[in-house]
Motif scaffolding. Structure first.
Motif, PDB file in Angstrom:
ATOM      1  N   VAL A  48       0.706  -1.244   0.053  1.00 42.09           N
ATOM      2  CA  VAL A  48      -0.056  -0.093   0.067  1.00 42.09           C
ATOM      3  C   VAL A  48       1.038   1.123  -0.036  1.00 42.09           C
ATOM      4  O   VAL A  48       1.847   1.269   0.720  1.00 42.09           O
ATOM      5  N   THR A  49       0.549   2.226  -0.957  1.00 43.93           N
ATOM      6  CA  THR A  49       1.325   3.589  -1.054  1.00 43.93           C
ATOM      7  C   THR A  49       0.456   4.591  -0.636  1.00 43.93           C
ATOM      8  O   THR A  49      -0.617   4.869  -1.114  1.00 43.93           O
ATOM      9  N   PRO A  50       0.978   5.649  -0.022  1.00 43.09           N
ATOM     10  CA  PRO A  50       0.126   6.973   0.249  1.00 43.09           C
ATOM     11  C   PRO A  50       0.531   8.036  -0.636  1.00 43.09           C
ATOM     12  O   PRO A  50       1.459   7.780  -1.513  1.00 43.09           O
ATOM     13  N   SER A  55      -4.774   9.939   0.389  1.00 41.40           N
ATOM     14  CA  SER A  55      -5.273   8.645  -0.188  1.00 41.40           C
ATOM     15  C   SER A  55      -4.262   7.609  -0.445  1.00 41.40           C
ATOM     16  O   SER A  55      -3.004   7.795  -0.267  1.00 41.40           O
ATOM     17  N   TYR A  56      -4.741   6.295   0.007  1.00 47.33           N
ATOM     18  CA  TYR A  56      -3.798   4.981  -0.180  1.00 47.33           C
ATOM     19  C   TYR A  56      -4.240   4.231  -1.324  1.00 47.33           C
ATOM     20  O   TYR A  56      -5.380   3.684  -1.453  1.00 47.33           O
ATOM     21  N   TYR A 210      -5.403  -4.398   6.199  1.00 44.30           N
ATOM     22  CA  TYR A 210      -4.680  -3.237   5.957  1.00 44.30           C
ATOM     23  C   TYR A 210      -3.841  -2.520   7.063  1.00 44.30           C
ATOM     24  O   TYR A 210      -4.341  -2.609   8.258  1.00 44.30           O
ATOM     25  N   LEU A 212      -1.870   1.101   7.170  1.00 44.62           N
ATOM     26  CA  LEU A 212      -1.720   2.260   6.230  1.00 44.62           C
ATOM     27  C   LEU A 212      -0.367   2.745   6.972  1.00 44.62           C
ATOM     28  O   LEU A 212       0.047   2.875   8.265  1.00 44.62           O
ATOM     29  N   THR A 289     -10.598  10.943   3.566  1.00 41.36           N
ATOM     30  CA  THR A 289      -9.383  11.513   3.602  1.00 41.36           C
ATOM     31  C   THR A 289      -9.321  12.443   5.058  1.00 41.36           C
ATOM     32  O   THR A 289      -8.411  13.052   5.296  1.00 41.36           O
ATOM     33  N   ARG A 398      -3.660   5.719  10.639  1.00 37.57           N
ATOM     34  CA  ARG A 398      -2.476   5.279  10.375  1.00 37.57           C
ATOM     35  C   ARG A 398      -1.468   4.431  11.387  1.00 37.57           C
ATOM     36  O   ARG A 398      -1.681   4.909  12.321  1.00 37.57           O
TER      37      ARG A 398
END
Length: 418
Positions: A48-50, A55-56, A210, A212, A289, A398
């Motif tokens: 997973v990338t921010p 948004s991810y 998941y 974050l 968000t 997060r």
């Protein structure tokens, strides 16, 4: 302040587009009713990338030859969609070549497909044998193709990818949702529940998880992941559990939780007796968000934070009370100069309490954010002005690992699970 735009949340998941798609546009893809989907593994992990807009996303490949796309995570919609190269209302992407251009292997879902083309997500067009989907902020046609979730080559020790044959997804023709200016995101990976076109239903799984990436710079090298399968999320020694409860009929895809209290500095400032009409009103939403709370919950929380900082440190906010017109998106902000002048400054801890004794305590970095350009630090939650439920957004998730168990209707979460 130099600008105010940075203070405005860039995207909240539900933005509705009240337009109607007609079936008059020419469609040249073959049509096929699909009733089976296969998955290469029962357990899959992807990176997973921010983005700067909170948004991810995960990386995916569609069709043959493989077309790369970046899809934002969303737990509020069931159906995955990607922006079509022939979009009419389009996302602001860096290049038009990032929009999905179907290959010969793409096939439309038939309008009479009683398994996938069903309300409230999809419906048959009146003048053509096609299946149209409508997620409010994205509308288009349903089709299927080979679909793979992959981890970027730059990721340390990339985990294995996931491949699905005949995956049902939407070709987005009118897309109103926004992921930030020139964002590389071209669609959403739907992780919501309750519809046969959902990603989870097609994978035939009831468990995903998941974590974050935390915003703390000391964790920049952390590999955050999205996991599917029976073993998803089983990597931490301890965690909280709370039931996933049934929401109202107009929000069938969301994950509702029974919020029992919000506390500031370990003192309760909001209890469920204040929820509207006794209906469940708290949703966990990885696609939002910003965290949005009912005014009945937000106002006492904000007042408690103000009281803590004023009584302990003599600090007063930029706006003691919101101005009548044009208030900032974040209502409670302090000048950085005032905060930095106090060497012993500590922020009050804010925690969300759920049924079963589960407690989500927000680290300082998840509750407050330093907006450098505006020279202010703000409480990064806002009051709800409409009738939508309260939502726990991605910034407040997060650094925690969240695991959704649909079979047992349970959400688990644990700190430092990335």
């Amino acid at each position: 302040m130099t600008t105010t735009s940075v203070l405005f949340p860039i995207m909240i998941t539900f933005i509705f587009l009240f337009t109607t798609i007609t079936a008059s546009q020419p469609i040249t893809f073959p049509t096929l009713t699909i009733h089976t989907t296969t998955m290469s593994s029962n357990d899959t992990v992807v990176v997973v990338t921010p983005t700067l807009s909170a948004s991810y996303f995960v990386e995916a490949q569609i069709g043959l030859p493989r077309f790369p796309v970046k899809l934002a995570l969303s737990t509020s919609i069931p159906t995955t969609w990607v922006q079509w190269v022939e979009c009419e209302v389009c996302l602001d992407v860096p290049s038009k070549y990032m929009n999905f251009n179907p290959s010969d292997g793409f096939q439309l879902v038939a309008g009479d497909d009683a398994k996938y083309c069903v309300p409230p997500v999809a419906k048959t067009a009146t003048s053509a044998d096609l299946c149209w989907y409508d997620l409010g902020f994205s509308q288009g046609i349903l089709g299927n193709d080979t679909f793979s979730l992959v981890s970027p080559a730059s990721a340390p020790s990339p985990p294995p990818s996931l491949k699905i044959n005949h995956f049902i997804f939407g070709l987005g023709k009118q897309n109103l949702v926004r992921f930030g200016a020139r964002s590389p995101i071209v669609g959403q990976l739907g992780l919501g529940k309750g519809h046969p076109s959902s990603t989870l239903s097609q994978l035939n799984i009831s468990r995903f998880s998941y974590c974050l990436p935390p915003s703390n710079s000391n964790h920049q090298n952390t590999t955050a992941t999205l996991e599917f399968g029976p073993k998803a999320g089983l990597t931490t020694a301890y965690y909280y559990n709370t039931p996933i409860i049934e929401g109202p009929p107009d929000h069938p895809f969301d994950y509702y939780l029974n919020l029992t209290a919000i506390a500031v500095d370990n003192a309760s400032v909001y209890t469920p007796s204040e929820q509207r009409g006794g209906e469940p009103g708290f949703v966990i939403d990885v696609g939002a968000t910003v965290t949005v709370l009912y005014k009945e919950a937000y106002i006492p929380m904000k007042n408690a934070v103000m009281e803590y900082l004023s009584s302990h440190f003599g600090l007063y906010p930029v706006y003691p009370s919101p101005p009548e017109y044009d208030p900032p998106a974040y209502e409670l902000c302090y000048y950085n100069e005032d905060l930095e002048s106090i060497t012993t400054l500590t922020y009050p801890n804010i925690s969300f309490h759920f049924e079963g004794g589960a407690v989500l305590q927000l680290p300082e970095s998840q509750a407050f954010h330093n907006f450098v350009d505006e020279l202010q630090t703000c409480l990064v939650m806002i009051p709800q002005t409409g009738t939508e439920p309260s939502r726990l957004g991605a910034p407040q998730q997060r650094g925690w690992r969240f695991t959704y168990d649909l079979l047992h209707s349970e959400l688990s979460f644990s700190p430092n699970g990335c």
